[in-house]
Design a protein around this motif. Sequence first.
Motif, PDB file in Angstrom:
ATOM      1  N   CYS A   1      -7.349  -8.323  12.475  1.00 22.99           N
ATOM      2  CA  CYS A   1      -6.006  -7.790  12.276  1.00 22.99           C
ATOM      3  C   CYS A   1      -5.906  -7.280  10.837  1.00 22.99           C
ATOM      4  O   CYS A   1      -6.473  -7.886   9.909  1.00 22.99           O
ATOM      5  N   ASN A   2      -5.200  -6.183  10.652  1.00 22.63           N
ATOM      6  CA  ASN A   2      -5.047  -5.586   9.328  1.00 22.63           C
ATOM      7  C   ASN A   2      -3.612  -5.116   9.144  1.00 22.63           C
ATOM      8  O   ASN A   2      -3.005  -4.595  10.083  1.00 22.63           O
ATOM      9  N   ALA A   3      -3.095  -5.293   7.934  1.00 24.56           N
ATOM     10  CA  ALA A   3      -1.713  -4.873   7.689  1.00 24.56           C
ATOM     11  C   ALA A   3      -1.547  -4.366   6.272  1.00 24.56           C
ATOM     12  O   ALA A   3      -2.132  -4.918   5.328  1.00 24.56           O
ATOM     13  N   ASP A   4      -0.751  -3.329   6.147  1.00 26.36           N
ATOM     14  CA  ASP A   4      -0.254  -2.861   4.853  1.00 26.36           C
ATOM     15  C   ASP A   4       1.162  -3.383   4.718  1.00 26.36           C
ATOM     16  O   ASP A   4       2.014  -3.051   5.546  1.00 26.36           O
ATOM     17  N   LEU A   5       1.412  -4.192   3.712  1.00 21.19           N
ATOM     18  CA  LEU A   5       2.745  -4.758   3.610  1.00 21.19           C
ATOM     19  C   LEU A   5       3.148  -4.974   2.145  1.00 21.19           C
ATOM     20  O   LEU A   5       2.319  -4.904   1.232  1.00 21.19           O
ATOM     21  N   ARG A   6       4.444  -5.202   1.969  1.00 15.71           N
ATOM     22  CA  ARG A   6       4.986  -5.546   0.651  1.00 15.71           C
ATOM     23  C   ARG A   6       5.637  -6.917   0.744  1.00 15.71           C
ATOM     24  O   ARG A   6       6.360  -7.205   1.707  1.00 15.71           O
ATOM     25  N   ARG A   7       5.412  -7.729  -0.245  1.00 16.61           N
ATOM     26  CA  ARG A   7       5.946  -9.093  -0.225  1.00 16.61           C
ATOM     27  C   ARG A   7       7.395  -9.149  -0.691  1.00 16.61           C
ATOM     28  O   ARG A   7       8.161 -10.020  -0.281  1.00 16.61           O
TER      29      ARG A   7
END
Length: 121
Positions: A95-101
């Motif tokens: 699984c891969n994700a581009d995210l902002r915390r």
Amino acid sequence: QVQLVESGGGLVQAGGSLRLSCAVSGTIFSIDAMGWYRQAPGKQRELVAMFTSGGMTNYAGSVKGRFTISRDNAKNTLYLQMNSLKPEDTAVYYCNADLRRWYYDPQRNYWGQGTQVTVSS
């Protein structure tokens, strides 16, 4: 600390089905692009299916019509329904994700630890 945890892999006969899940946990402001990749022994990691940041779906040609990607935004969970599995689908699925915390956080890319899918002939 952001974590992506995959589950649902296993051993299945050719023609069978599996459903993979990827739960994203931790401090999350937004998840943009998110998808599934796989890596077979001796091969490079390749894209299987993904949601783009615009919400569109992309599939590898080899899985179109057999795999379906979906997501539950309320649960921060990504799914991959895999039908009509073939021996050549055998791989570790990531699984891969581009995210902002948080709001001012730059977008970062995260990977899960992977789950093994083995399809016997």
